[in-house]
Design an enzyme around this catalytic site. Structure first.
Site, short mmCIF file in Angstrom:
data_model
loop_
_atom_site.label_atom_id
_atom_site.label_comp_id
_atom_site.label_asym_id
_atom_site.label_seq_id
_atom_site.Cartn_x
_atom_site.Cartn_y
_atom_site.Cartn_z
N GLY A 1 2.77 -1.01 4.39
CA GLY A 1 2.74 0.40 4.04
C GLY A 1 4.15 0.95 3.89
N ASN B 1 0.86 -1.19 0.00
CA ASN B 1 0.00 0.00 0.00
C ASN B 1 0.90 1.24 0.00
OD1 ASN B 1 -1.88 1.96 0.43
ND2 ASN B 1 -2.44 1.32 2.50
N TRP B 2 1.07 1.81 -1.17
CA TRP B 2 1.97 2.97 -1.29
C TRP B 2 1.34 4.26 -0.76
CZ3 TRP B 2 4.61 2.77 -6.84
CH2 TRP B 2 5.45 1.65 -6.89
N LYS B 3 0.04 4.22 -0.48
CA LYS B 3 -0.68 5.42 -0.04
C LYS B 3 -0.45 6.55 -1.06
CE LYS B 3 -0.41 3.57 4.55
NZ LYS B 3 -0.45 3.78 5.99
N SER C 1 2.81 -2.00 10.47
CA SER C 1 4.25 -1.94 10.81
C SER C 1 5.00 -3.22 10.47
CB SER C 1 4.44 -1.59 12.29
OG SER C 1 3.76 -0.40 12.60
N HIS D 1 -9.66 0.85 4.37
CA HIS D 1 -8.48 1.18 5.16
C HIS D 1 -8.85 2.22 6.23
CE1 HIS D 1 -4.53 2.69 6.20
NE2 HIS D 1 -4.04 1.56 5.67
N GLU E 1 -6.05 -5.36 10.50
CA GLU E 1 -5.20 -4.17 10.58
C GLU E 1 -5.83 -3.14 11.51
OE1 GLU E 1 -2.55 -2.22 7.41
OE2 GLU E 1 -4.40 -1.07 7.30
C1 PEP Z 1 -1.16 0.35 6.16
O1 PEP Z 1 -1.47 1.49 6.54
O2 PEP Z 1 -1.89 -0.31 5.40
C2 PEP Z 1 0.12 -0.21 6.60
C3 PEP Z 1 0.26 -1.49 6.55
O3 PEP Z 1 1.05 0.72 7.02
P1 PEP Z 1 2.44 0.46 7.76
O4 PEP Z 1 3.05 -0.79 7.19
O5 PEP Z 1 3.25 1.68 7.46
O6 PEP Z 1 2.12 0.32 9.20
#
Ligand code: PEP
Length: 222
Positions: free
Chosen positions: A203, A10-12, A182, A86, A143
Site C-alpha cells: 500500500g 494497491n494505490w487505494k 506495512s 480488502h 493481510e
Molecule cells: C494494503 O492496505 O493493502 C496495504 C498493503 O497497505 P500498507 O502497505 O500501507 O500497509
C-alpha cells in the site's frame, strides 16, 4: 524456471490527479524488473495508465448497477488482476465474505485473476472465499487488518507470524500466496526469505516511486 515474484501495488484512493498517477506509473515502468509488478490505481486512471490491476469490481458483468464497475469492463481495458476482499472494503463499505466470493466468481468468468485478501479468521474466510472458484487461477493474500500501515490499532506481523498463517492457508490452497501489511523496501526480503510467500501486496510504500522501485529490487534479490 522459477516463477517470477508478484508485487501488487494497491494505490487505494491515491494520487489526487491523473498527472501525478502518470508520473508515478512512468517512473516505475522505466525499470525492467525481474518480477511481475501489478499497479492497481483508482478506476478513473486505469485506461490512461493501461494498468494490469484494479482494486475491486462488481459481481455482474453489465446492467443497472449504479456506481459499479464490472470485471468484463476491467478485462476490456487490459486488466489481468483484481484485488478483492480488502479489509477497508469490509470496514467502510460493508462488504461480506459472500459478496467477495460472488465478485471472485464473476472476475474469473471475465478472465481476471482475483487477488483475494484473507485476514483474521483464515479457515472460515477461506472456506467461503474458495466456493465455486478455480483455485488454479487465484492468488491469495494474507493481510490482517491490524498489520496495515494506516491501522488504528497497528500490530506488527513478523515474517514468522506470516509463515504460520501461510502454512495454515496451504492446507486448503496450493497457488500463490502473498503477504500484505506495512511492507517496505527494508523489510520485504524477510517476507520472501522466512514468510513462505511468493509475492507481496503493497500500500503506502507503492506511492513513492523511489521507495517502490527499491522495494521491488529487494524482492527480486531476496
Ligand atoms: C494494503 O492496505 O493493502 C496495504 C498493503 O497497505 P500498507 O502497505 O500501507 O500497509
Amino acid at each position: 524456471m522459477e516463477k517470477k515474484k508478484l508485487v501488487v501495488a494497491n494505490w487505494k484512493m491515491n494520487p489526487k490527479t491523473l498527472s501525478e498517477a502518470q508520473e508515478l506509473a512512468s517512473a516505475v515502468r522505466q525499470e525492467a524488473f525481474e518480477a511481475e509488478v501489478v499497479l492497481c490505481p483508482p478506476y478513473p486512471f486505469i485506461a490512461s495508465l493501461k494498468s494490469l490491476g484494479a482494486q475491486d469490481c462488481g459481481w455482474e458483468q453489465s446492467g443497472a448497477y449504479t456506481g459499479e464497475v464490472s470485471p468484463a469492463q476491467l478485462k476490456d481495458l487490459g486488466c489481468e488482476y483484481v484485488i478483492l476482499g480488502h479489509s477497508e472494503r469490509k470496514k467502510y463499505f460493508g462488504e461480506t465474505r459472500e459478496m467477495v466470493n460472488k465478485k471472485a466468481q464473476a472476475a474469473m468468468q471475465a478472465g481476471l485473476t482475483p487477488v483475494m485478501c484473507i485476514g483474521e479468521n483464515i479457515e472460515q474466510e477461506m472456506e467461503i472465499a474458495l466456493v465455486g472458484t478455480d483455485p488454479t487461477r487465484l492468488v491469495l493474500v494474507y493481510e490482517p487488518e491490524w498489520a496495515i500501515s494506516t491501522a488504528e490499532h497497528f500490530k506488527e506481523v513478523t515474517p514468522e507470524d506470516c509463515k504460520i498463517a501461510v502454512d495454515a492457508m496451504r492446507k486448503q490452497f496450493e497457488g500463490p500466496i502473498l503477504y500484505g501489511g506495512s511492507v517496505d523496501s527494508r523489510n520485504v526480503a524477510r517476507f520472501f526469505q522466512r514468510g513462505g510467500v511468493q509475492g507481496v501486496l503493497v500500500g503506502s510504500a507503492s506511492l513513492d516511486a523511489h521507495e517502490f522501485i527499491q522495494l521491488v529490487k529487494n524482492a527480486v534479490l531476496a
